[in-house]
Design a protein around this motif. Structure first.
Motif, PDB file in Angstrom:
ATOM      1  N   ILE A   1       0.847  -1.192   0.000  1.00  0.00           N
ATOM      2  CA  ILE A   1       0.000   0.000   0.000  1.00  0.00           C
ATOM      3  C   ILE A   1       0.883   1.242   0.000  1.00  0.00           C
ATOM      4  N   PHE A   2       0.305   2.361  -0.429  1.00  0.00           N
ATOM      5  CA  PHE A   2       0.942   3.662  -0.305  1.00  0.00           C
ATOM      6  C   PHE A   2       0.192   4.446   0.761  1.00  0.00           C
ATOM      7  N   GLN A   3       0.908   4.976   1.729  1.00  0.00           N
ATOM      8  CA  GLN A   3       0.296   5.819   2.748  1.00  0.00           C
ATOM      9  C   GLN A   3       0.824   7.236   2.554  1.00  0.00           C
ATOM     10  N   ILE A   4      -0.059   8.163   2.245  1.00  0.00           N
ATOM     11  CA  ILE A   4       0.334   9.529   1.896  1.00  0.00           C
ATOM     12  C   ILE A   4      -0.193  10.491   2.946  1.00  0.00           C
ATOM     13  N   GLU A   5       0.699  11.271   3.498  1.00  0.00           N
ATOM     14  CA  GLU A   5       0.327  12.295   4.477  1.00  0.00           C
ATOM     15  C   GLU A   5       0.468  13.655   3.805  1.00  0.00           C
ATOM     16  N   GLY A   6      -0.631  14.329   3.608  1.00  0.00           N
ATOM     17  CA  GLY A   6      -0.631  15.605   2.903  1.00  0.00           C
ATOM     18  C   GLY A   6      -0.205  16.772   3.773  1.00  0.00           C
ATOM     19  N   GLY A   7      -0.215  17.961   3.150  1.00  0.00           N
ATOM     20  CA  GLY A   7       0.068  19.180   3.890  1.00  0.00           C
ATOM     21  C   GLY A   7       1.530  19.537   4.000  1.00  0.00           C
ATOM     22  N   HIS A   8       2.387  18.894   3.210  1.00  0.00           N
ATOM     23  CA  HIS A   8       3.823  19.180   3.271  1.00  0.00           C
ATOM     24  C   HIS A   8       4.296  19.732   1.929  1.00  0.00           C
ATOM     25  N   GLN A   9       5.109  20.761   1.978  1.00  0.00           N
ATOM     26  CA  GLN A   9       5.692  21.297   0.757  1.00  0.00           C
ATOM     27  C   GLN A   9       6.921  20.487   0.360  1.00  0.00           C
ATOM     28  N   LEU A  10       7.215  20.521  -0.920  1.00  0.00           N
ATOM     29  CA  LEU A  10       8.356  19.792  -1.460  1.00  0.00           C
ATOM     30  C   LEU A  10       9.414  20.784  -1.927  1.00  0.00           C
ATOM     31  N   LYS A  11      10.651  20.318  -1.976  1.00  0.00           N
ATOM     32  CA  LYS A  11      11.728  21.176  -2.438  1.00  0.00           C
ATOM     33  C   LYS A  11      12.866  20.312  -2.953  1.00  0.00           C
ATOM     34  N   GLY A  12      13.482  20.756  -4.048  1.00  0.00           N
ATOM     35  CA  GLY A  12      14.628  20.012  -4.551  1.00  0.00           C
ATOM     36  C   GLY A  12      14.714  20.023  -6.064  1.00  0.00           C
ATOM     37  N   GLU A  13      15.619  19.198  -6.582  1.00  0.00           N
ATOM     38  CA  GLU A  13      15.846  19.084  -8.016  1.00  0.00           C
ATOM     39  C   GLU A  13      15.440  17.697  -8.495  1.00  0.00           C
ATOM     40  N   ILE A  14      14.844  17.661  -9.667  1.00  0.00           N
ATOM     41  CA  ILE A  14      14.386  16.409 -10.260  1.00  0.00           C
ATOM     42  C   ILE A  14      15.092  16.216 -11.601  1.00  0.00           C
ATOM     43  N   HIS A  15      15.607  15.031 -11.822  1.00  0.00           N
ATOM     44  CA  HIS A  15      16.168  14.662 -13.125  1.00  0.00           C
ATOM     45  C   HIS A  15      15.261  13.579 -13.715  1.00  0.00           C
ATOM     46  N   PRO A  16      14.328  13.947 -14.589  1.00  0.00           N
ATOM     47  CA  PRO A  16      13.397  12.945 -15.122  1.00  0.00           C
ATOM     48  C   PRO A  16      14.124  11.893 -15.950  1.00  0.00           C
ATOM     49  N   GLN A  17      13.597  10.690 -15.903  1.00  0.00           N
ATOM     50  CA  GLN A  17      14.188   9.609 -16.683  1.00  0.00           C
ATOM     51  C   GLN A  17      13.790   9.741 -18.151  1.00  0.00           C
ATOM     52  N   GLY A  18      14.415   8.946 -18.993  1.00  0.00           N
ATOM     53  CA  GLY A  18      14.073   8.952 -20.405  1.00  0.00           C
ATOM     54  C   GLY A  18      12.665   8.427 -20.639  1.00  0.00           C
ATOM     55  N   ALA A  19      12.083   8.819 -21.753  1.00  0.00           N
ATOM     56  CA  ALA A  19      10.704   8.457 -22.072  1.00  0.00           C
ATOM     57  C   ALA A  19      10.612   6.991 -22.496  1.00  0.00           C
ATOM     58  N   LYS A  20       9.795   6.233 -21.783  1.00  0.00           N
ATOM     59  CA  LYS A  20       9.643   4.807 -22.095  1.00  0.00           C
ATOM     60  C   LYS A  20       9.123   4.595 -23.507  1.00  0.00           C
ATOM     61  N   ASN A  21       8.113   5.359 -23.905  1.00  0.00           N
ATOM     62  CA  ASN A  21       7.497   5.133 -25.210  1.00  0.00           C
ATOM     63  C   ASN A  21       8.462   5.411 -26.360  1.00  0.00           C
ATOM     64  N   GLU A  22       9.357   6.361 -26.167  1.00  0.00           N
ATOM     65  CA  GLU A  22      10.382   6.576 -27.186  1.00  0.00           C
ATOM     66  C   GLU A  22      11.419   5.461 -27.138  1.00  0.00           C
ATOM     67  N   ALA A  23      11.817   5.075 -25.934  1.00  0.00           N
ATOM     68  CA  ALA A  23      12.866   4.066 -25.782  1.00  0.00           C
ATOM     69  C   ALA A  23      12.496   2.757 -26.478  1.00  0.00           C
ATOM     70  N   LEU A  24      11.246   2.332 -26.354  1.00  0.00           N
ATOM     71  CA  LEU A  24      10.834   1.065 -26.962  1.00  0.00           C
ATOM     72  C   LEU A  24      10.977   1.112 -28.482  1.00  0.00           C
ATOM     73  N   GLN A  25      10.628   2.245 -29.086  1.00  0.00           N
ATOM     74  CA  GLN A  25      10.773   2.383 -30.536  1.00  0.00           C
ATOM     75  C   GLN A  25      12.247   2.411 -30.939  1.00  0.00           C
ATOM     76  N   ILE A  26      13.015   3.217 -30.225  1.00  0.00           N
ATOM     77  CA  ILE A  26      14.425   3.407 -30.560  1.00  0.00           C
ATOM     78  C   ILE A  26      15.198   2.094 -30.435  1.00  0.00           C
ATOM     79  N   LEU A  27      14.915   1.329 -29.388  1.00  0.00           N
ATOM     80  CA  LEU A  27      15.614   0.059 -29.193  1.00  0.00           C
ATOM     81  C   LEU A  27      15.322  -0.920 -30.330  1.00  0.00           C
ATOM     82  N   CYS A  28      14.089  -0.937 -30.797  1.00  0.00           N
ATOM     83  CA  CYS A  28      13.755  -1.828 -31.915  1.00  0.00           C
ATOM     84  C   CYS A  28      14.479  -1.412 -33.190  1.00  0.00           C
ATOM     85  N   ALA A  29      14.722  -0.121 -33.351  1.00  0.00           N
ATOM     86  CA  ALA A  29      15.361   0.380 -34.568  1.00  0.00           C
ATOM     87  C   ALA A  29      16.808  -0.074 -34.707  1.00  0.00           C
ATOM     88  N   VAL A  30      17.452  -0.496 -33.617  1.00  0.00           N
ATOM     89  CA  VAL A  30      18.844  -0.948 -33.728  1.00  0.00           C
ATOM     90  C   VAL A  30      18.945  -2.201 -34.589  1.00  0.00           C
TER      91      VAL A  30
END
Length: 262
Positions: free
Chosen positions: A3-32
């Protein structure tokens, strides 16, 4: 059951490095699979579906080398095509819907491509008709084993370019047909083609490999077939869904987040 237990009411702060796009990756990998030369791909997301596809490529005989976090090289110069009709492939391919996109490259380069009925998320109808109708229009013969739920397309004399109107603007269907058409004889014109960023990225990569695709970003693609493709380097875009999720989360919690590398 987790389960996920989420406690609201808190602010977030920081840096995010998003991962590569799955839908693009699947196409690109097949193209090799379209070239015997080495292809370097960066920003590959470390997620289950992508890792499953990399495993399928390895079992098919693609040489895969990790070069760092999210960076791999692939070389499909000595493939084991018998794997495509093995029980192992029928099991692995059926567990990953994205595996359908190996068919176009294999059909274009080797004159045959096989796939078990793929799985994946159950979202609506998710038909495969667009894929196979496109291959048939290019000159392939289609067969289906109902008992094993196993699809096959074959074109021992190669594919021939043609005009086609897709019955739906399927992203994976368009990608699969484009990858087949880049090595077909003559010109292929695809009307009602998908034009999402993932498909644009695929077309840009294929052009770097030596393909001749015009109309990228529009609903009409014109592809002049070439005899072979070479290697290239490609970087996968960050995942737009993940980026949008973080933006929404920051807005709802009145937080200050920095999303990097977008």
């Amino acid at each position: 059951m987790g389960i996920f237990q989420i406690e609201g009411g808190h602010q977030l702060k920081g840096e995010i490095h998003p991962q590569g796009a799955k839908n693009e990756a699947l196409q690109i990998l097949c193209a090799v699979l379209l070239t015997s030369e080495k292809v370097r791909i960066e920003n590959i997301p470390d997620i289950r579906d992508v890792n499953k596809l990399i495993g399928i490529l390895k079992n098919l005989g693609v040489k895969v080398e990790a070069k760092g976090k999210g960076t791999y090289t692939f070389q499909a110069d000595d493939l084991n095509l018998e794997y495509l009709e093995s029980e192992l492939f029928k099991k692995e391919g059926s567990s990953l819907r994205g595996s359908i996109m190996i068919v176009g490259p294999l059909l274009a380069r080797f004159g045959k491509g096989y796939i078990p009925r793929p799985g994946g998320d159950k979202i609506g109808r998710r038909r495969l008709d667009t894929h196979f109708k496109g291959f048939i229009d290019l000159g392939a013969k289609f067969r289906y084993n109902k008992e094993e739920r196993f699809y096959g397309v074959e074109a021992p004399d190669g594919l021939t370019g043609t005009y086609m109107l897709l019955d739906q603007a399927s992203v994976t269907g368009t990608a699969n047909i484009v990858m087949a058409a880049v090595l077909a004889k003559g010109t292929t014109t695809i009307y009602n083609a998908a034009c999402e960023p993932y498909l644009q990225q695929l077309c840009k990569m294929l052009n770097k490999m030596g393909a001749m695709i015009d109309g990228v970003g529009s609903n009409m693609l014109m592809i002049e077939g070439v005899t072979e493709l070479g290697g290239c380097e490609h970087r996968i875009l960050p995942d737009m869904i993940e980026i949008g999720s973080w933006i929404g989360l920051a807005a709802m919690t009145k937080s200050e987040l920095t999303i990097k590398d977008v």
